[in-house]
Design a protein around this motif. Structure first.
Motif, short mmCIF file in Angstrom:
data_model
loop_
_atom_site.label_atom_id
_atom_site.label_comp_id
_atom_site.label_asym_id
_atom_site.label_seq_id
_atom_site.Cartn_x
_atom_site.Cartn_y
_atom_site.Cartn_z
N ALA A 85 -1.79 1.96 0.21
CA ALA A 85 -0.71 2.92 0.47
C ALA A 85 -0.03 3.36 -0.82
O ALA A 85 1.01 4.03 -0.78
N ARG A 86 -0.59 2.99 -1.95
CA ARG A 86 -0.12 3.43 -3.27
C ARG A 86 1.32 3.03 -3.56
O ARG A 86 2.07 3.78 -4.18
N GLY A 87 1.72 1.88 -3.03
CA GLY A 87 3.07 1.40 -3.28
C GLY A 87 4.15 2.12 -2.49
O GLY A 87 5.33 1.91 -2.72
N GLU A 88 3.76 2.96 -1.55
CA GLU A 88 4.72 3.75 -0.76
C GLU A 88 5.11 3.08 0.55
O GLU A 88 6.04 3.53 1.21
N ALA A 89 4.40 2.03 0.96
CA ALA A 89 4.63 1.43 2.28
C ALA A 89 5.45 0.15 2.18
O ALA A 89 5.35 -0.59 1.21
N GLN A 90 6.22 -0.07 3.20
CA GLN A 90 6.96 -1.32 3.35
C GLN A 90 6.52 -1.97 4.65
O GLN A 90 6.48 -1.31 5.70
N LEU A 91 6.19 -3.26 4.57
CA LEU A 91 5.79 -3.99 5.76
C LEU A 91 7.03 -4.25 6.61
O LEU A 91 8.01 -4.82 6.14
N GLU A 92 6.98 -3.81 7.86
CA GLU A 92 8.08 -4.04 8.80
C GLU A 92 7.82 -5.27 9.65
O GLU A 92 8.76 -6.00 10.00
N GLU A 93 6.55 -5.48 10.00
CA GLU A 93 6.21 -6.59 10.90
C GLU A 93 4.72 -6.89 10.79
O GLU A 93 3.91 -6.00 10.57
#
Length: 110
Positions: A22-30
């Motif tokens: 995700a090229r550093g654009e994503a944050q894991l929510e769950e």
């Protein structure tokens, strides 16, 4: 000398791989992982939600959703037998955002 098989954590490796894609654009929510077995394989089912925000994040999310099912993952001791984006939620008002629900099956390669 005693030799033991080292078990690698497929959940952490899969999460790390998806976030990198995700090229550093994503944050894991769950992330939820459950044990899985068939007559010949053992592994884990994974369900994860990642959120991407801003125009660049949404563009990265669209790219990730399109290429993820065909990506060949390198996870030590495991194979990604199946992976798919099962849901996409988009927010247009305010800062654009996208949440992807990703489902995967990893199996032990040994």
């Amino acid at each position: 000398m005693i030799h033991q098989k080292i078990r690698h954590d497929p959940a952490t490796a899969l999460i790390r791989a998806v976030l990198t894609l995700a090229r550093g654009e994503a944050q894991l929510e769950e992330h939820r992982g459950t044990a899985w077995a068939s007559a010949t394989f053992t592994g884990m089912r994974h369900v994860m939600r990642v959120t991407l925000t801003g125009r660049e994040g949404v563009a990265a999310g669209e790219w990730l959703a399109s290429m993820l099912p065909e990506h060949e993952f390198q996870i030590a001791g495991h194979l990604v037998a199946d992976i798919a984006v099962s849901a996409i939620y988009r927010r247009e008002e305010g800062t654009p955002a996208m949440t992807l629900t990703i489902e995967a099956l990893t199996v032990e390669a040994d």
